[in-house]
Each structure stands twice: as structure tokens, then as C-alpha cells.
Scaffold this motif. Structure first.
Motif, PDB file in Angstrom:
ATOM      1  N   GLY A 223       0.826  -1.204   0.000  1.00 51.90           N
ATOM      2  CA  GLY A 223       0.000   0.000   0.000  1.00 51.90           C
ATOM      3  C   GLY A 223       0.857   1.249   0.000  1.00 51.90           C
ATOM      4  O   GLY A 223       2.032   1.230   0.388  1.00 51.90           O
ATOM      5  N   ALA A 224       0.253   2.366  -0.440  1.00 45.90           N
ATOM      6  CA  ALA A 224       0.979   3.639  -0.518  1.00 45.90           C
ATOM      7  C   ALA A 224       0.034   4.795  -0.244  1.00 45.90           C
ATOM      8  O   ALA A 224      -1.179   4.704  -0.493  1.00 45.90           O
ATOM      9  CB  ALA A 224       1.627   3.803  -1.892  1.00 45.90           C
ATOM     10  N   TRP A 225       0.619   5.867   0.230  1.00 46.98           N
ATOM     11  CA  TRP A 225      -0.138   7.090   0.520  1.00 46.98           C
ATOM     12  C   TRP A 225       0.806   8.263   0.345  1.00 46.98           C
ATOM     13  O   TRP A 225       1.936   8.238   0.857  1.00 46.98           O
ATOM     14  CB  TRP A 225      -0.663   7.028   1.948  1.00 46.98           C
ATOM     15  N   VAL A 226       0.349   9.301  -0.402  1.00 46.00           N
ATOM     16  CA  VAL A 226       1.196  10.469  -0.681  1.00 46.00           C
ATOM     17  C   VAL A 226       0.382  11.736  -0.495  1.00 46.00           C
ATOM     18  O   VAL A 226      -0.745  11.853  -1.012  1.00 46.00           O
ATOM     19  CB  VAL A 226       1.772  10.426  -2.115  1.00 46.00           C
ATOM     20  N   HIS A 227       0.970  12.705   0.218  1.00 42.95           N
ATOM     21  CA  HIS A 227       0.316  13.980   0.483  1.00 42.95           C
ATOM     22  C   HIS A 227       1.185  15.116  -0.047  1.00 42.95           C
ATOM     23  O   HIS A 227       2.399  15.134   0.161  1.00 42.95           O
ATOM     24  CB  HIS A 227       0.110  14.152   1.991  1.00 42.95           C
ATOM     25  N   GLY A 460      -4.376  11.230  15.939  1.00 43.90           N
ATOM     26  CA  GLY A 460      -5.326  11.024  14.848  1.00 43.90           C
ATOM     27  C   GLY A 460      -5.000   9.888  13.915  1.00 43.90           C
ATOM     28  O   GLY A 460      -5.418   9.895  12.756  1.00 43.90           O
ATOM     29  N   PHE A 461      -4.281   8.877  14.405  1.00 46.19           N
ATOM     30  CA  PHE A 461      -4.043   7.715  13.551  1.00 46.19           C
ATOM     31  C   PHE A 461      -4.179   6.440  14.381  1.00 46.19           C
ATOM     32  O   PHE A 461      -4.221   6.471  15.612  1.00 46.19           O
ATOM     33  CB  PHE A 461      -2.664   7.789  12.880  1.00 46.19           C
ATOM     34  N   LYS A 462      -4.284   5.308  13.673  1.00 45.36           N
ATOM     35  CA  LYS A 462      -4.430   4.019  14.329  1.00 45.36           C
ATOM     36  C   LYS A 462      -3.173   3.185  14.106  1.00 45.36           C
ATOM     37  O   LYS A 462      -2.582   3.218  13.023  1.00 45.36           O
ATOM     38  CB  LYS A 462      -5.635   3.270  13.758  1.00 45.36           C
ATOM     39  N   GLY A 483       1.137   8.105   7.331  1.00 50.19           N
ATOM     40  CA  GLY A 483       1.118   9.466   6.782  1.00 50.19           C
ATOM     41  C   GLY A 483       0.537  10.473   7.751  1.00 50.19           C
ATOM     42  O   GLY A 483       1.049  11.593   7.887  1.00 50.19           O
ATOM     43  N   ARG A 484      -0.520  10.087   8.449  1.00 51.64           N
ATOM     44  CA  ARG A 484      -1.116  11.001   9.431  1.00 51.64           C
ATOM     45  C   ARG A 484      -0.162  11.279  10.579  1.00 51.64           C
ATOM     46  O   ARG A 484      -0.104  12.396  11.094  1.00 51.64           O
ATOM     47  CB  ARG A 484      -2.424  10.404   9.942  1.00 51.64           C
ATOM     48  N   LEU A 485       0.589  10.263  11.009  1.00 54.16           N
ATOM     49  CA  LEU A 485       1.618  10.477  12.024  1.00 54.16           C
ATOM     50  C   LEU A 485       2.618  11.532  11.542  1.00 54.16           C
ATOM     51  O   LEU A 485       2.970  12.471  12.271  1.00 54.16           O
ATOM     52  CB  LEU A 485       2.334   9.155  12.319  1.00 54.16           C
ATOM     53  N   LEU A 486       3.091  11.353  10.290  1.00 49.74           N
ATOM     54  CA  LEU A 486       4.096  12.268   9.752  1.00 49.74           C
ATOM     55  C   LEU A 486       3.561  13.696   9.617  1.00 49.74           C
ATOM     56  O   LEU A 486       4.282  14.669   9.874  1.00 49.74           O
ATOM     57  CB  LEU A 486       4.576  11.753   8.391  1.00 49.74           C
ATOM     58  N   PHE A 551       4.990  10.894   2.517  1.00 49.44           N
ATOM     59  CA  PHE A 551       4.622   9.629   1.884  1.00 49.44           C
ATOM     60  C   PHE A 551       4.856   8.447   2.821  1.00 49.44           C
ATOM     61  O   PHE A 551       5.657   8.519   3.765  1.00 49.44           O
ATOM     62  CB  PHE A 551       5.423   9.417   0.596  1.00 49.44           C
ATOM     63  N   ALA A 552       4.143   7.371   2.546  1.00 49.48           N
ATOM     64  CA  ALA A 552       4.324   6.097   3.263  1.00 49.48           C
ATOM     65  C   ALA A 552       4.132   4.964   2.264  1.00 49.48           C
ATOM     66  O   ALA A 552       3.098   4.889   1.600  1.00 49.48           O
ATOM     67  CB  ALA A 552       3.337   5.980   4.409  1.00 49.48           C
TER      68      ALA A 552
END
Length: 580
Positions: A223-227, A460-462, A483-486, A551-552
């Protein structure tokens, strides 16, 4: 070699000039070219010898029809495949012999001869093409809709019929001998991605297309997530809400929790305490070496502590030196090792000493860290002319014991930096126990994990937190939550310490050999993570306009080396994203 035209091009002028002179002395016509100038092929040049080229530079010369030999810092099989995918005829280490280079030149000049084409079935040819793309057996099975067992059978047949011993050799041979019909398309796609260092990604659509291509190849358990910090929007999501095994990316949770709960300037004290009275330089009683979970405590700090004890005027102790580790529980490891000593961590103790290692006194791990540290203090006190009458033991200092001397650890920000830069499992597990002990609970892994989960809810993250290092596969967190942690960390007063703790691509820590000569080098800071079948990367990249790309990337069930290469290409894309 007489009369052969050779272009020698590279990044280090002295190396290029020396090699050019050596080849010229063997009768070759030689041209020199340095990497700062555009890659041009002189008329009459038959072969280009490139020292440590950029991927785009290698491809630019290869597509002009000139045979290319690459001289690199290393020449591992994976590097040979990467060079072949970009059009190189051979890859040699820079310190190769002249004889080895001469053989490569001779083979390159013979490249026009029609190579033997192995007899492969259509399915075997498909498998070979996917090997060239860098897919592992599971990914090939998914792509072709067949079982992994069937893939293994096809791979064995391909190796037998091509006359090579492993997958990498088969891929290199297929490329260099023209066995794969789709070669030009595969190389073109690879060149587009690997040349991200040279070409900016200008639109969200282009970025999503490139990232989708990379993540699709990573399989169904990634999985990936980019902000994008410029627009304030999430620009890419790929199975971003599914929890994955984070490996050492778990250390982001551990170190962020420690900084949030304790502050970047927090220090951990190791003290010598006494339970008796001192008269004329003699202590009638025992001294206790009391630890509070300082993972950096070692020989230097202990010798300093012994000197401070001597400076008080003490010259004799009638009792013992006792090692006191009561600030933590006595479990020596984390869940991944059944709470016993792990070779990937070392023995945990509130009275840590020299990372739990017996070196330089012996080999292996300390089995009783508090007793070992107490004995080292006794020896150090003797050097300071402080005599101790009785042998060491372990024990807890009484409540009314008085502090004789104490030393402090470096600030927590420095400890976090060590933890994340080199991915130190020992430091991470010690921090997690320390968080538990300093937050009103026990000095245990489970108590620290409860604090980390509470921090996650507040931020705000799990996250399913089982240990501090990420060695346990029971840890789980989704890319979106990393990503929310970062993102939350950027708002905190301790962010500078957190950000500076992350390895810098191509420069430091676990990333110092990755992403060199790409846009990501010097522009991306990220935490790495690796277990068998697991590779992860999460952090920040600085885009050309200065905005932060957060990103994560959590990849499970993958070939680790292929996953890392994909992560490096993704980071280069993020560092070149203009967002126009």
C-alpha cells in the motif's frame, strides 16, 4: 585493441584520464569526455566506456547504436541486470584488471554476430520477459494467472534452455542477446522511471500514473499514501487503509511517542547510590548502580561516574557494588524473540551497558546486564583508588539510599537520531520500555505499547503496537495512518529533532547508499523498514518548489530488493513533482 575507437567518459577526471592513457598505450584511438558535458559520440568511436554513469546518460548513448561498457563502484548481479536493462553490453567493477576490460571490449565488438536463440515455448518466453521486468515468482503468477508452482517449473526450464544458473543471468542474457521481443518497450518504461532525476513530474495525473505503475507491480499486499504539502491534499492512495506489517517503520511510532511524552531535551540518569554513612573516606555499607533505561550508557560514562565518586573523597566501601535494574522489568527481549535475548536486539535492562555486548571483554551478549555493569564499576572504582571489600551482586537500592554521583545521557533528540538513522533495534526497545516506566506504568514493553497506542489516538491515527523496533510481525499500521503520524509531527515543537533523525537519501544512515544521483538524493528524509518479504519507506521529500511531499510505502509479500528499487524510483518522482 589496435585501431579500435573508444570513448572514455566519467565523473572523475583523474580516473578517466588515466584509463584513457592506458587504453591509448595499447593502440586504441581514444576520446575523453567528462560527465558535466552532453553525451556525444565522436565519429569513429566503436565503444563507449562509462564510469559511474547516470541511467539517462547510459541510455542516451546506448540508443545511438554504440556498444556501452559500464565501470561501476560495484558489479553485483542486480546491478548487472539494471545496466543491461538500460542498454549496457557489460558491467565491470572500477578496479577490474586490464585483461578483464579487454575481454569485455572484445565481446562488445563481436556483438553484431547473430546470437544463439534458445528454444522456448510461448509461455516460457512470457516468463522470461517478466523476469527481465524484475518480477518475482509470486508477481509472475499473479500477472499470468497461474500458480507459483507452475511458475517455478517454467523458470527452471528457462534457466536450463538458456544455459545459465540463475534468474539474473537469464535476464541479462535475454537483453544483451535480443531474445526478448518486448525489450525496447521494457527498457523505455524503465528509462522513464529511472530518469526521474532528470525530468520533473508536472501534473497530479502524471504523478498518479507513474505511482500506479510502480505499486501495481508491488503486488496485492502493498500500500501507498502520498500527500502534497503545497496543495494540502492527498494526491495518491493505493490500498492505503489496509494495515500492513511496517517492519522498522514502526520506529516512527516509538520515537514520535517518546518525543511527544518526554520532550527532545529529556535525559536519562544513571546514579551511584549509598545505603550507609561515610566516615573519614570509608562508606560503611553498599553502593548501588541504579539505571533508568539509558541505552547509551557504556564504558566512557561509567568511568566518568567512577571518577565523580572518587571526587567525593570516598576511598573505601565496606560492602558491595550492586546493580539495580528495577526501573524496568527483567525480560531481556521483546515479543519477536519470546521475550528472551534476540540477536537482532541484545539484552534489555534498565541498567544497560555497552549495548548489552560483552565486547571487548569477551564475545556474545551479557546474560546478567546489571551484575555485569556493577562489576565494571567495581573495576573502574579500583582504578580510581576506591576499594570495594566484597563481590558484586544485583539488588534494588532502598528508598532512603542517597545519591553519591550521577551521569546523564545525551538529550532524547540525539537518542532518537541514533535510533532512526541506523535503525537501532536496541535503542527502540529501550525507549519503549522507558516510555512505559515514565508514564506511570511499569517499565515493560506492553506498558510502553499502551502509551504509544494512546499517543496514536491523540495524533489522529491508528496503530497496533506490539514492540518498539518493528521486529514483530504482529505490529500493524496502514500507509494512511503512517502518513497522518508524519503530518501531525510537523505541527509539534519536537518536529525538528524528529525530522533530523530520519536518514537522508544518498547521504546518511540506512539510505546512504540508496537513491544516489537521483532527484531524491539530499531531498528526501525517510525511515526504512526490512523483514523477510517486507520492505517499507516513509518520510518526507522536498519538491522543486520547496513544498514537502509526505509519503508512506508499506510493501508486504514482495522481493525486498525489487521493492526497494521501486521505493527509490517513487521517492525520485516525489522529489521532482512540480504540481503544475
Amino acid at each position: 585493441m589496435a585501431g579500435l575507437g573508444l570513448l572514455v567518459r566519467g565523473r572523475h577526471a583523474l580516473y578517466v584520464s588515466a584509463l584513457a592513457a592506458l587504453l591509448a598505450s595499447r593502440g586504441a584511438r581514444v576520446w575523453e569526455s567528462h560527465a558535466g558535458s552532453p553525451p556525444r559520440v565522436p565519429r569513429g568511436a566503436d565503444i563507449a566506456i562509462l564510469e559511474s554513469p547516470l541511467p539517462a546518460e547510459l541510455r542516451a548513448l546506448a540508443v545511438r547504436g554504440v556498444s556501452v561498457i559500464v565501470l561501476a563502484e560495484r558489479a553485483e548481479p542486480a546491478d548487472a541486470l539494471a545496466a543491461a536493462q538500460l542498454g549496457a553490453r557489460a558491467l565491470l567493477p572500477k578496479n577490474c584488471t586490464l585483461a578483464e576490460l579487454s575481454i569485455a571490449i572484445r565481446n562488445a565488438t563481436a556483438g553484431g554476430q547473430a546470437p544463439h536463440r534458445p528454444s522456448l515455448t510461448p509461455r516460457q518466453r512470457e516468463v522470461l520477459e517478466l523476469i527481465v521486468e524484475g518480477l518475482d515468482n509470486a508477481q509472475i503468477a499473479s500477472r499470468l494467472g497461474i500458480t507459483e508452482r507452475t511458475v517455478r517449473a517454467h523458470v527452471s526450464s528457462v534457466l536450463e534452455r538458456t544455459g545459465v544458473s540463475n534468474r539474473t543471468q537469464a535476464a541479462v542474457a535475454a537483453i544483451q542477446r535480443g531474445w526478448v521481443a518486448t525489450l525496447l518497450l521494457a527498457v523505455a518504461l524503465l528509462a522513464v522511471v529511472t530518469s526521474a532525476a532528470a525530468a520533473a513530474v508536472e501534473t497530479p495525473t502524471a504523478l498518479r500514473a507513474a505511482l500506479t505503475r510502480e505499486m501495481r507491480a508491488a503486488g496485492g499486499y502493498s500500500g501507498a499514501w502520498v500527500h502534497d504539502g503545497g496543495s494540502g491534499r492527498t494526491v495518491f492512495k493505493w490500498r492505503s487503509q489496509s494495515p500492513r506489517v511496517p517492519a522498522s517503520v514502526q520506529k516512527l511510532v516509538t520515537t514520535a511517542t517518546a518525543l511527544d511524552r518526554l520532550g527532545a531535551e529529556a535525559r536519562f540518569e544513571t546514579a551511584v547510590m549509598a545505603d550507609g554513612e561515610v566516615s573519614e573516606g570509608t562508606l560503611d555499607g553498599n553502593v548501588y548502580l541504579h539505571g533508568s533505561g539509558d541505552p547509551t550508557f557504556g564504558t566512557s560514562a561509567l568511568n566518568r561516574l567512577a571518577g565523580l565518586v572518587a571526587d567525593t573523597g570516598l576511598d573505601r566501601i565496606t560492602g558491595r557494588v550492586l546493580g539495580d535494574e528495577s526501573f524496568f522489568d527483567t525480560r531481556r527481549g521483546g515479543p519477536a524473540s519470546g521475550f528472551g535475548i534476540s540477536p537482532y536486539v541484545g539484552p534489555l535492562s534498565a541498567l544497560a551497558f555497552n549495548h548489552g555486548s560483552l565486547v571487548p571483554f569477551a564475545r556474545g551478549w551479557q546474560t546478567n546486564p546489571p551484575a555485569f555493569a556493577a562489576e565494571r564499576l567495581r573495576v573502574s572504582l579500583r582504578r580510581e583508588d576506591v576499594a570495594v571489600a566484597r563481590y558484586v551482586r544485583t539488588g534494588n537500592a532502598p528508598a532512603d539510599a542517597k545519591t553519591v554521583a550521577a551521569v546523564e545521557s545525551p538529550p532524547l533528540g540525539s537518542i532518537v537520531r541514533r535510533t532512526n538513522q541506523v535503525s537501532d533495534n536496541y535503542f527502540a526497545e529501550m525507549l519503549l520500555k522507558g516510555i512505559g516506566a515514565r508514564s506511570g506504568g511499569a517499565g515493560s514493553t506492553s506498558a510502553g505499547a499502551r502509551v504509544a497506542r494512546a499517543y496514536a489516538r491523540e495524533a489522529g491515527f491508528k496503530a497496533k503496537v506490539v514492540d518498539g523496533s518493528g521486529l514483530s510481525r504482529a505490529n500493524r499500521v496502514a500507509p494512511r495512518d503512517v502518513g497522518r503520524l508524519l503530518l501531525d509531527a510537523r505541527k509539534q515543537p519536537w518536529f525538528e529533532a524528529f525530522y533530523g533523525s530520519l536518514p537522508l537519501a544518498g547521504k546518511s544512515g540506512t539510505l546512504h547508499k540508496r537513491m544516489r544521483r537521483t532527484r531524491a538524493s539530499g531531498r528526501c528524509r525517510a525511515k526504512t523498514g526490512t523483514l523477510s518479504g517486507v520492505t517499507a519507506l516513509a518520510g518526507y521529500c522536498r519538491a522543486p518548489d520547496g513544498d514537502a511531499m509526505t509519503f508512506a510505502l508499506l510493501m508486504n509479500g514482495v522481493n525486498v530488493w525489487a521493492g526497494r528499487r521501486a521505493q527509490d524510483r517513487i521517492a525520485a518522482l516525489l522529489a521532482s513533482y512540480t504540481g503544475d
